[in-house]
Design a protein around this motif. Structure first.
Motif, mmCIF file in Angstrom:
data_model
loop_
_atom_site.group_PDB
_atom_site.id
_atom_site.type_symbol
_atom_site.label_atom_id
_atom_site.label_comp_id
_atom_site.label_asym_id
_atom_site.label_seq_id
_atom_site.Cartn_x
_atom_site.Cartn_y
_atom_site.Cartn_z
ATOM 1 N N LEU A 187 0.852 -1.189 0.000
ATOM 2 C CA LEU A 187 0.000 0.000 0.000
ATOM 3 C C LEU A 187 0.894 1.247 0.000
ATOM 4 C CD1 LEU A 187 -2.634 -1.144 2.656
ATOM 5 C CD2 LEU A 187 -3.029 -0.856 0.200
ATOM 6 N N PRO A 188 0.652 2.169 -0.888
ATOM 7 C CA PRO A 188 1.576 3.303 -1.015
ATOM 8 C C PRO A 188 1.528 4.266 0.174
ATOM 9 C CG PRO A 188 -0.243 3.521 -2.564
ATOM 10 C CD PRO A 188 -0.382 2.176 -1.939
ATOM 11 N N GLU A 189 0.365 4.438 0.823
ATOM 12 C CA GLU A 189 0.206 5.406 1.915
ATOM 13 C C GLU A 189 0.139 4.667 3.253
ATOM 14 O OE1 GLU A 189 0.296 8.617 1.582
ATOM 15 O OE2 GLU A 189 0.440 8.582 -0.611
ATOM 16 N N HIS A 190 1.184 3.963 3.600
ATOM 17 C CA HIS A 190 1.138 3.189 4.838
ATOM 18 C C HIS A 190 2.353 3.514 5.703
ATOM 19 C CE1 HIS A 190 4.271 0.592 3.114
ATOM 20 N NE2 HIS A 190 4.490 0.219 4.370
ATOM 21 N N HIS A 191 2.194 3.294 6.994
ATOM 22 C CA HIS A 191 3.328 3.211 7.894
ATOM 23 C C HIS A 191 3.004 2.166 8.958
ATOM 24 C CE1 HIS A 191 0.866 6.288 9.952
ATOM 25 N NE2 HIS A 191 1.447 5.877 11.080
ATOM 26 N N VAL A 192 4.041 1.670 9.616
ATOM 27 C CA VAL A 192 3.939 0.493 10.474
ATOM 28 C C VAL A 192 4.247 0.885 11.914
ATOM 29 C CG1 VAL A 192 4.766 -1.855 10.893
ATOM 30 C CG2 VAL A 192 4.636 -0.967 8.537
ATOM 31 N N VAL A 193 3.446 0.312 12.847
ATOM 32 C CA VAL A 193 3.706 0.444 14.290
ATOM 33 C C VAL A 193 3.656 -0.949 14.887
ATOM 34 C CG1 VAL A 193 2.879 1.323 16.502
ATOM 35 C CG2 VAL A 193 2.796 2.777 14.468
ATOM 36 N N VAL A 194 4.726 -1.330 15.570
ATOM 37 C CA VAL A 194 4.818 -2.632 16.238
ATOM 38 C C VAL A 194 4.758 -2.401 17.745
ATOM 39 C CG1 VAL A 194 6.166 -4.734 16.526
ATOM 40 C CG2 VAL A 194 6.231 -3.487 14.347
ATOM 41 N N LEU A 195 3.853 -3.128 18.417
ATOM 42 C CA LEU A 195 3.708 -3.001 19.865
ATOM 43 C C LEU A 195 4.549 -4.081 20.552
ATOM 44 C CD1 LEU A 195 -0.134 -2.349 20.221
ATOM 45 C CD2 LEU A 195 1.735 -0.726 19.834
ATOM 46 N N PRO A 196 5.594 -3.704 21.264
ATOM 47 C CA PRO A 196 6.440 -4.714 21.911
ATOM 48 C C PRO A 196 5.716 -5.401 23.059
ATOM 49 C CG PRO A 196 7.090 -2.510 22.573
ATOM 50 C CD PRO A 196 6.071 -2.337 21.498
ATOM 51 N N GLY A 197 5.950 -6.700 23.160
ATOM 52 C CA GLY A 197 5.343 -7.482 24.236
ATOM 53 C C GLY A 197 3.888 -7.822 24.030
ATOM 54 N N ALA A 198 3.344 -7.590 22.846
ATOM 55 C CA ALA A 198 1.928 -7.847 22.570
ATOM 56 C C ALA A 198 1.786 -8.993 21.582
ATOM 57 C CB ALA A 198 1.249 -6.598 22.013
ATOM 58 N N GLY A 199 0.692 -9.723 21.712
ATOM 59 C CA GLY A 199 0.419 -10.849 20.829
ATOM 60 C C GLY A 199 -0.525 -10.476 19.702
ATOM 61 N N HIS A 200 -1.323 -11.466 19.271
ATOM 62 C CA HIS A 200 -2.212 -11.251 18.127
ATOM 63 C C HIS A 200 -3.241 -10.157 18.434
ATOM 64 C CE1 HIS A 200 -4.398 -12.043 14.495
ATOM 65 N NE2 HIS A 200 -5.492 -12.414 15.160
ATOM 66 N N ALA A 201 -3.908 -10.252 19.590
ATOM 67 C CA ALA A 201 -4.841 -9.186 20.008
ATOM 68 C C ALA A 201 -4.041 -8.131 20.770
ATOM 69 C CB ALA A 201 -5.958 -9.767 20.861
ATOM 70 N N CYS A 202 -3.224 -7.397 20.039
ATOM 71 C CA CYS A 202 -2.288 -6.456 20.674
ATOM 72 C C CYS A 202 -3.015 -5.345 21.419
ATOM 73 C CB CYS A 202 -1.334 -5.878 19.631
ATOM 74 S SG CYS A 202 -2.185 -4.986 18.300
ATOM 75 N N TYR A 203 -4.213 -5.002 21.010
ATOM 76 C CA TYR A 203 -4.972 -3.945 21.680
ATOM 77 C C TYR A 203 -5.397 -4.352 23.078
ATOM 78 C CZ TYR A 203 -8.363 -6.877 19.221
ATOM 79 O OH TYR A 203 -9.046 -7.947 18.697
ATOM 80 N N LEU A 204 -5.501 -5.667 23.317
ATOM 81 C CA LEU A 204 -5.798 -6.150 24.662
ATOM 82 C C LEU A 204 -4.544 -6.276 25.509
ATOM 83 C CD1 LEU A 204 -8.475 -8.940 24.012
ATOM 84 C CD2 LEU A 204 -8.847 -6.562 24.695
ATOM 85 N N ASP A 205 -3.443 -6.685 24.894
ATOM 86 C CA ASP A 205 -2.194 -6.854 25.645
ATOM 87 C C ASP A 205 -1.581 -5.516 26.032
ATOM 88 O OD1 ASP A 205 -2.525 -9.564 25.311
ATOM 89 O OD2 ASP A 205 -1.228 -9.685 23.538
ATOM 90 N N LYS A 206 -1.617 -4.556 25.145
ATOM 91 C CA LYS A 206 -1.010 -3.248 25.383
ATOM 92 C C LYS A 206 -2.011 -2.149 25.008
ATOM 93 C CE LYS A 206 3.096 -4.755 26.572
ATOM 94 N NZ LYS A 206 3.720 -4.446 27.879
#
Length: 367
Positions: free
Chosen positions: A332-351
């Motif tokens: 995708l041309p208009e994208h950027h990436v954010v990785v949450l350290p210490g989080a699993g698949h449901a990262c919004y619940l872990d962090k």
């Protein structure tokens, strides 16, 4: 009675007996009436002229009389107490017996005692004030530092606290259950935000996590839906195909009156979001895929035609879908990436805090 008269004459003391004259028959008895002093009652001698008794018993009586006279003088003087000539404090009789005047324990303290109590009270107040000042010296800087370090967070929390999610059922076929929190202080040109969910979750997840209230507190209208067959939305056969899923999202946006929303798509909901992105990408203000499924179903060329701003978000402990989604979505041309350290698949619940920070950072520049 001649014998009586004889006895009276022979015993001169009979005439001196005061009761003899008081007896009526004594006057009628011959000889008795002639006794000197008979028939008259001698007056009692004054107390001062009475002869003082002698002997140990009489001395005790004199002492008792003296005490009674002294007590009478005290009563006549209003039970006033007298102090000894030595200056020691003594008690009057009513004070000793608990009458009238206050007992010594209830008498007001002397001037020296009052000054001592006053000095002790002042010392206690000074110590208490010093203790309070010391506690403020320790605690106040820490409290002020906490307020200065996170000024926006408290403001967002107050705005979010005033927002309560309301639930409803969007009409049409199929009916769709949704939860919504209206924008607290809507900013000009801020887009709506539509939350989908994963296979193990529903719209309730975003409410319980506080995401809806937080986003609404920032001035965005936040809506979360239950996909067909999940939560309170009934199943629908029309979503078995990609075209049916695109039509489903068209239906949701139309019924809820959402125009150019930001679409949040975790995991399973990629089956709905990715076809819609490829066909209706120009109707979205932004796209936030969170390790979605189905990314391999489309080619790199199809992704390159999408101009929608995209935030690729995942946890570094998700070793399944996250790497695959990143490999495909990076076209995708208009994208950027954010990785949450210490989080699993449901990262919004872990962090959740890190997730919210990344999401709000992506939303703020969008119009």
């Amino acid at each position: 009675m001649p014998a009586v008269g004889t006895v009276a004459r022979a015993a001169p003391w009979v005439g001196a007996m005061p009761w003899v004259g008081a007896v009526p028959w004594a006057r009628a008895v011959p000889g008795i009436g002639a006794v000197p002093g008979a028939g008259t009652v001698p007056r009692a001698a004054p107390r001062s002229s009475r002869p003082e008794p002698a002997g140990p018993r009489d001395a005790a009586r004199r002492s008792l009389w003296a005490q009674r006279r002294r007590a009478g003088r005290l009563r006549g003087a209003g039970w006033a107490g007298a102090e000894r000539s030595s200056g020691a404090r003594t008690l009057s009789l009513p004070q000793r017996w608990g009458w009238g005047a206050a007992a010594p324990c209830c008498r007001p303290p002397s001037s020296a005692g009052a000054e001592m109590l006053l000095a002790r009270g002042r010392l206690g107040l000074l110590l208490l004030g010093a203790l309070l000042a010391f506690l403020l010296y320790l605690l106040l800087p820490a409290a002020l530092h906490g307020q200065r370090s996170r000024p926006d967070e408290g403001k967002r929390g107050r705005r979010a606290a005033n927002n309560t999610a309301r639930a409803g059922m969007a009409a049409g076929e199929p009916p769709v259950f949704y939860r919504e929190v209206l924008a607290g202080t809507a900013g000009p040109g801020r887009p709506d935000v539509l939350f989908l969910h994963g296979q193990a979750f529903t719209s309730k997840t975003w409410e319980a996590l506080g995401t809806l209230a937080l986003v609404a507190g920032e001035g965005y209208r936040a809506v979360a839906v239950d996909l067909p067959g999940y939560g309170d939305s009934p199943p629908a056969e029309t979503v078995l195909t990609a075209q049916g899923r695109v039509a489903f999202l068209d239906h949701v946006l139309q019924q809820l009156g959402m125009q150019r929303p930001v679409l949040i798509s975790p995991s399973m909901s990629g089956r709905f979001a990715l076809p819609f992105l490829l066909v209706r990408g120009d109707q979205l203000s932004g796209f936030v895929p969170i390790a979605p499924v189905g990314t391999k179903d489309y080619t790199a060329e199809q992704y390159r035609r999408i101009q929608t701003p995209t935030l690729i978000l995942y946890g570094d402990r998700d070793t399944g879908l996250a790497p695959q989604a990143l490999q495909n979505l990076q076209h995708l041309p208009e994208h950027h990436v954010v990785v949450l350290p210490g989080a699993g698949h449901a990262c919004y619940l872990d962090k959740p805090e890190d997730f919210h920070r990344a999401l709000l950072g992506f939303l703020h520049p969008l119009k």
